[in-house]
Design an enzyme around this catalytic site. Structure first.
Site, PDB file in Angstrom:
ATOM      1  N   ARG A   1       0.810  -1.202   0.000  1.00  0.00           N
ATOM      2  CA  ARG A   1       0.000   0.000   0.000  1.00  0.00           C
ATOM      3  C   ARG A   1       0.858   1.274   0.000  1.00  0.00           C
ATOM      4  NH1 ARG A   1      -1.544  -3.719   3.470  1.00  0.00           N
ATOM      5  NH2 ARG A   1      -3.548  -4.721   3.197  1.00  0.00           N
ATOM      6  N   GLY A   2       2.151   1.118   0.288  1.00  0.00           N
ATOM      7  CA  GLY A   2       2.995   2.290   0.566  1.00  0.00           C
ATOM      8  C   GLY A   2       3.116   3.305  -0.546  1.00  0.00           C
TER       9      GLY A   2
ATOM     10  N   ASP B   1      14.544  -0.725   0.707  1.00  0.00           N
ATOM     11  CA  ASP B   1      15.169  -0.988   2.006  1.00  0.00           C
ATOM     12  C   ASP B   1      16.141  -2.161   1.833  1.00  0.00           C
ATOM     13  OD1 ASP B   1      15.515  -0.798   4.824  1.00  0.00           O
ATOM     14  OD2 ASP B   1      13.868  -2.162   5.216  1.00  0.00           O
TER      15      ASP B   1
ATOM     16  N   PHE C   1      13.651   4.415  10.641  1.00  0.00           N
ATOM     17  CA  PHE C   1      12.325   3.981  10.206  1.00  0.00           C
ATOM     18  C   PHE C   1      11.472   5.232  10.059  1.00  0.00           C
ATOM     19  CE2 PHE C   1       8.296   1.817   9.970  1.00  0.00           C
ATOM     20  CZ  PHE C   1       8.641   0.706   9.210  1.00  0.00           C
TER      21      PHE C   1
ATOM     22  N   ASP D   1       3.955   3.556   6.416  1.00  0.00           N
ATOM     23  CA  ASP D   1       3.293   3.303   7.687  1.00  0.00           C
ATOM     24  C   ASP D   1       4.231   2.716   8.730  1.00  0.00           C
ATOM     25  OD1 ASP D   1       3.457   0.714   6.245  1.00  0.00           O
ATOM     26  OD2 ASP D   1       2.423  -0.050   8.020  1.00  0.00           O
TER      27      ASP D   1
HETATM   28  P1  IMP Z   1      12.470  -4.174   1.235  1.00  0.00           P
HETATM   29  O1  IMP Z   1      11.828  -5.377   0.619  1.00  0.00           O
HETATM   30  O2  IMP Z   1      13.193  -4.482   2.497  1.00  0.00           O
HETATM   31  O3  IMP Z   1      13.279  -3.330   0.280  1.00  0.00           O
HETATM   32  O4  IMP Z   1      11.306  -3.294   1.819  1.00  0.00           O
HETATM   33  C1  IMP Z   1      10.468  -2.591   1.089  1.00  0.00           C
HETATM   34  C2  IMP Z   1       9.193  -2.381   1.861  1.00  0.00           C
HETATM   35  O5  IMP Z   1       9.411  -2.338   3.281  1.00  0.00           O
HETATM   36  C3  IMP Z   1       8.660  -1.052   1.488  1.00  0.00           C
HETATM   37  O6  IMP Z   1       7.788  -1.161   0.396  1.00  0.00           O
HETATM   38  C4  IMP Z   1       7.951  -0.616   2.749  1.00  0.00           C
HETATM   39  O7  IMP Z   1       6.628  -1.097   2.731  1.00  0.00           O
HETATM   40  C5  IMP Z   1       8.665  -1.301   3.883  1.00  0.00           C
HETATM   41  N1  IMP Z   1       9.595  -0.381   4.582  1.00  0.00           N
HETATM   42  C6  IMP Z   1      10.933  -0.423   4.576  1.00  0.00           C
HETATM   43  N2  IMP Z   1      11.462   0.571   5.297  1.00  0.00           N
HETATM   44  C7  IMP Z   1      10.410   1.283   5.774  1.00  0.00           C
HETATM   45  C8  IMP Z   1      10.298   2.463   6.592  1.00  0.00           C
HETATM   46  O8  IMP Z   1      11.279   3.106   7.036  1.00  0.00           O
HETATM   47  N3  IMP Z   1       9.041   2.876   6.870  1.00  0.00           N
HETATM   48  C9  IMP Z   1       7.929   2.241   6.405  1.00  0.00           C
HETATM   49  N4  IMP Z   1       7.982   1.148   5.630  1.00  0.00           N
HETATM   50  C10 IMP Z   1       9.224   0.665   5.317  1.00  0.00           C
HETATM   51 MG    MG Z   2       5.537  -1.201   0.816  1.00  0.00          MG
END
Ligand code: IMP
Ligand code: MG
Length: 185
Positions: free
Chosen positions: A43-44, A106, A155, A162
């Site tokens: 949803r982000g 991330d 974070f 969220d």
């Molecule tokens: P990854 O798969 O670890 O790259 O994470 C990506 C997903 O993790 C993003 O689409 C976000 O939904 C969530 N995410 C990672 N870091 C944050 C943060 O600092 N705040 C909120 N959501 C995060």
């Molecule tokens: Mg996300």
């Protein structure tokens, strides 16, 4: 739940607006296609994508737009599992030039998986655009083609992002600061 506050603003609404405008220009210059498909990861990405595509008409970019849902986070700030696609795209991607839009890069797992998933549906090209990038957190080797802001390892919430499902509605990006101990299981 662990006590926290979100008083520290990292990126203001004005900074977001200017950078999203700039990103739209970069996309328009970098992605010319008559079969452009923009796919947001829910949803982000919902606020970022909505603001980003609002700048497209001035550059004569007219993509089809769809969303997929990918889930990996349980509650809190640590991913609990490998991300999986729980709602797929319903546009035919054969021969399409796809731009995936997400809120934040991330560990890299979500975008790596999403890119492979959409490529496997027959896209001609798959590029990625993220509002935020936390390079120091990377676990799999993945870089986005278009990045709004590179940030430190914190974070963050707001503008679609969220913490435990909340604070997506903030018009700015704020840092989550924990003020008490973690829950003991
Ligand atoms: P990854 O798969 O670890 O790259 O994470 C990506 C997903 O993790 C993003 O689409 C976000 O939904 C969530 N995410 C990672 N870091 C944050 C943060 O600092 N705040 C909120 N959501 C995060
Ligand atoms: Mg996300």
């Amino acid at each position: 739940m662990r006590p926290y506050h979100i008083k520290d603003v990292l990126i203001t609404p004005r900074q977001l607006e200017r950078r999203v405008d700039g990103l739209a220009r970069e996309l328009a210059a970098g992605v010319r296609s008559d079969n452009l498909v923009v796919i947001g990861i829910l949803r982000g990405s919902f606020i970022f994508l909505a603001d980003l595509v609002r700048w497209f008409d001035r550059s004569d970019l007219h993509p089809r737009i769809d969303f997929i849902i990918m889930e990996s986070y349980g509650h809190g700030t640590t991913p609990t599992a490998e991300p999986t696609v729980t709602r797929d795209c319903s546009i035919d991607l054969a021969g399409a030039d796809v731009v995936i839009v997400d809120d934040i890069l991330d560990t890299g797992r979500t975008l790596q998986k999403a890119a492979a998933h959409l490529q496997a549906k027959g896209a001609r090209s798959v590029r990625t655009c993220v509002l935020l990038d936390k390079p120091s957190r990377r676990v799999v080797p993945f870089e986005a083609d278009f990045v709004g802001f590179r940030i430190e390892d914190a974070f963050v919430v707001g503008y679609g992002l969220d913490y435990d499902g909340r604070h997506r509605e903030l018009p700015h990006i704020a840092k989550v600061t924990f003020t008490g101990p973690a829950d003991t299981p």
